[in-house]
Design a protein around this motif. Structure first.
Motif, PDB file in Angstrom:
ATOM      1  N   PHE A   1     -19.145 -13.377  15.603  1.00 31.15           N
ATOM      2  CA  PHE A   1     -18.434 -11.599  15.545  1.00 31.15           C
ATOM      3  C   PHE A   1     -18.323 -10.949  16.724  1.00 31.15           C
ATOM      4  CE2 PHE A   1     -16.741 -12.681  11.654  1.00 31.15           C
ATOM      5  CZ  PHE A   1     -15.426 -13.046  11.666  1.00 31.15           C
TER       6      PHE A   1
ATOM      7  N   GLN B   1     -15.320  -1.976   9.866  1.00 30.03           N
ATOM      8  CA  GLN B   1     -17.125  -2.414   9.850  1.00 30.03           C
ATOM      9  C   GLN B   1     -16.788  -3.113   8.498  1.00 30.03           C
ATOM     10  OE1 GLN B   1     -16.777   0.425  10.358  1.00 30.03           O
ATOM     11  NE2 GLN B   1     -18.159   1.916   9.247  1.00 30.03           N
TER      12      GLN B   1
ATOM     13  N   CYS C   1     -14.360  -6.314   8.200  1.00 28.93           N
ATOM     14  CA  CYS C   1     -14.756  -7.176   9.091  1.00 28.93           C
ATOM     15  C   CYS C   1     -15.971  -7.997   8.274  1.00 28.93           C
ATOM     16  CB  CYS C   1     -15.780  -6.615  10.386  1.00 28.93           C
ATOM     17  SG  CYS C   1     -16.795  -7.796  11.532  1.00 28.93           S
ATOM     18  N   ASN C   2     -16.417  -7.415   7.665  1.00 28.03           N
ATOM     19  CA  ASN C   2     -17.318  -8.089   7.074  1.00 28.03           C
ATOM     20  C   ASN C   2     -16.502  -8.542   5.605  1.00 28.03           C
ATOM     21  OD1 ASN C   2     -20.198  -8.568   5.872  1.00 28.03           O
ATOM     22  ND2 ASN C   2     -19.742  -7.324   3.545  1.00 28.03           N
TER      23      ASN C   2
ATOM     24  N   PHE D   1     -23.287 -12.048  13.676  1.00 27.72           N
ATOM     25  CA  PHE D   1     -22.894 -10.910  14.526  1.00 27.72           C
ATOM     26  C   PHE D   1     -23.726 -10.989  15.865  1.00 27.72           C
ATOM     27  CE2 PHE D   1     -21.563 -10.790  10.393  1.00 27.72           C
ATOM     28  CZ  PHE D   1     -20.183  -9.741  10.386  1.00 27.72           C
TER      29      PHE D   1
ATOM     30  N   LEU E   1     -22.387  -1.501  10.438  1.00 30.07           N
ATOM     31  CA  LEU E   1     -22.572  -2.756  10.273  1.00 30.07           C
ATOM     32  C   LEU E   1     -23.457  -2.601   8.607  1.00 30.07           C
ATOM     33  CD1 LEU E   1     -22.588  -5.504  13.218  1.00 30.07           C
ATOM     34  CD2 LEU E   1     -20.592  -5.271  11.536  1.00 30.07           C
TER      35      LEU E   1
END
Lengths: 462, 107
Positions: free
Chosen positions: A308, A320, A323-324, A339, A356
């Motif tokens: 990513f 975020q 995304c995780n 990442f 993050l």
């Protein structure tokens, strides 16, 4: 307490500041470093409260009121602020410190004994503190406004270079004249104050929003120098050394940020990004391929390695966590997920790491620029989330591009590239990105958070 | 001119300190991973709030009726306190997030 003992305790405060800064620069000791520096600050404030002064009226009530109010505001703001808003927060805090230096120098001019020559170090220091403090104050407010989005880049000051130069010359010229006078003329001080405040505005306004991190870092250094200048007025060591430490470290940090963008500080301040150098298509057929959600889900699920590449778009969309979630889901499917963090991803170096970390992304899965570039050739899919300039191949290929020479994440070396983006609009630097038209690239348009959430739903069903 | 020379000779120690502090500030920071740039900037920013010391001295040496000084001093103390308390608190909050991450890996 005697002056000597207090001076000695100031020395301890300085040692705590230095140790704190040192520890702040290593991940495993950073938190304790912050506490050490805070301890040093508490100690410095405590002994200043009992420092022997000539006047017996200590006016402690005024101090207590200011500190109580400031503490409450500071704590509430620090607790409430979203991690994505961190750069503007730092900018705002910084401006307040600058304002404090400004107030101190104003009072110093007001209190200056009549009939004494103005040509001395105290007055120089006060002039300097007035200028730096005011510039830092209004400059930080402008930076705050730009990052918050209520000041647009389209807000233009006509002939910014000329205006800034005139203001600077005006300040120095007037300062010189002011120093030649037999005594303090407070109305000139007020004019100097006004010129400095205006300069702060005209200095920051022409600089594009994308360069704000550099500006904030620079203004941070300014405030440190302002504090040191105010310290020179009183001959106060803890202010001098503490301020200079921040001034020097802030300057270094500013230079590091400029290096990450391959631009000189001078260029950031004077030039700004000119849109004239924007790369136009070089005759290649510019066709954008659009990806569907289910295509993307399948592609991700059956990959071996996915990287990513988060950018500010991810922060803006508050994506975020989503995304995780997607990363965890893919890991559960046996996909290796990493990442790649560009040094200037987000709005401040390291900002993306904080975001993050907030979303519980493991520290080990973060790749820095060089490590990431080594891994891209063996990567099946790169998912770019709201990043643009940091992956623009023009930085490597097109000498006419304003970002030419900036180290980028070479995502086009991966087998597939999925770019999540709201629209085809160019990035902060306003430059067209040829990557989007590349053979391996597919675009997934829409809000990053929504797209990621949809992918989380889609992947298990694929 | 004479006053300037006098100032320099009186404050020579201060100038030594200035030069050394500049060098120290640059050295202390020079090896920071990008990960820590944001927390570091925020922490350093809190330290620049040391300007509060000046505001405190200013209020303490003011005449009780001198409202001009007292009000400006009060504003200075308040703003610098926001800078300090907010700066350190927010840095600690950021660092807390990193720490949470490291623990399970070490265990």
């Amino acid at each position: 307490m005697s002056t000597e003992i207090i001076e000695f305790i100031y020395l301890i405060c300085i040692i705590l500041f230095i140790a704190g800064l040192k520890r702040l620069s290593r991940p495993d000791t950073a938190r304790s470093g912050n506490l050490l520096a805070a301890l040093g600050m508490g100690l410095a404030i405590a002994v200043t409260l009992v420092y022997p002064v000539e006047s017996s009226s200590n006016n402690y009530a005024w101090i207590a009121a200011g500190m109580a109010l400031g503490s409450v505001i500071g704590l509430v703001v620090a607790k409430k602020v979203k991690m994505t808003a961190m750069p503007e927060m730092v900018s705002l805090f910084n401006g307040l410190g600058g304002a404090c230096a400004m107030f101190i120098s104003l009072v110093e001019f007001n209190n200056y004994p009549a009939g004494t020559s103005l040509l001395n170090g105290q007055i120089f220091a006060a002039l300097f503190a007035l200028f730096i403090g005011s510039v830092s104050f209004t400059g930080s407010l402008i930076a705050y406004g730009k990052l918050q989005g209520f000041l647009r880049d389209s807000l233009v000051i006509p002939f910014p270079k000329v205006v800034n130069l005139l203001l600077l010359l005006g300040f120095f010229g007037l300062s010189g004249w002011f120093l030649m006078q037999p005594g303090i003329d407070f109305s000139i001080v007020l004019i100097l104050l006004a010129v400095s405040l205006v300069y702060g505005i005209t200095f920051v306004t022409p600089i594009g929003g994308g360069d704000m991190p550099v500006v904030i870092s620079l203004l941070n250094a300014f405030t440190g120098i302002g504090a040191a200048a105010a310290g020179l007025i009183y001959g106060n060591q803890v202010m001098i050394v503490g301020g200079i430490l921040v001034g020097a470290s802030g300057t270094i940090l500013t230079v590091m940020m400029c290096n990450a963008m391959n631009r000189s500080l001078f260029n950031v301040i004077i030039g700004g990004f000119s849109s004239s150098g924007a790369a136009s298509g070089d005759g290649r057929e510019a066709v954008v391929k659009e990806a569907t959600l289910s295509d993307t889900a399948i592609l991700l699920k059956y990959s071996e390695k996915v990287i990513f590449v988060p950018g500010y778009g991810l922060a803006l969309a508050q994506a975020q966590h989503a995304c995780n979630e997607l990363a965890k889901l893919l890991e559960a499917e046996g996909v290796e997920v990493k990442f790649a963090i560009h040094p200037v991803a987000g709005r401040m170096p390291g900002h993306m790491n904080v975001l993050l970390a907030e979303a519980d992304v493991s520290y080990d899965n973060l790749l820095e620029l060089e490590a990431a570039n080594k891994e891209f050739p063996t990567t099946d899919v790169v998912v770019v989330i709201g990043a643009n300039d940091v992956i623009n191949p023009a930085a490597n290929e097109d000498p006419s591009s304003p970002i030419f020479g900036m180290p980028i994440l070479e995502v086009e070396r991966a087998r597939n590239v999925i770019v999540m983006k709201r629209s085809m609009s160019p990035g902060y630097a306003g430059i067209e990105n040829q990557l989007f038209f590349g053979e391996k690239t597919k675009m997934l348009f829409g809000d990053a958070k929504k797209s990621l959430k949809n992918l989380v739903d889609e992947v298990p069903e694929s | 001119m004479n006053e300037i020379v006098a100032f320099i000779s009186e404050n020579l120690t201060t100038m030594y300190i200035l030069v050394l502090a500049v060098y120290l500030g640059m050295e202390v920071i020079s090896k920071v991973p990008t990960v820590l740039h944001t927390p570091l900037m925020s922490g350093a920013n809190a330290i620049s709030g040391v300007v509060i010391v000046g505001a405190i001295i200013l209020i303490r040496s003011a005449e009780p009726g001198d409202l001009f000084v007292l009000i400006l001093g009060f504003l200075g103390v308040m703003l610098a306190t926001i800078n300090i308390v907010g700066g350190f608190a927010v840095t600690d909050r950021m660092m807390g997030m990193f720490k949470k991450k490291k623990k399970p890996e070490q265990a």
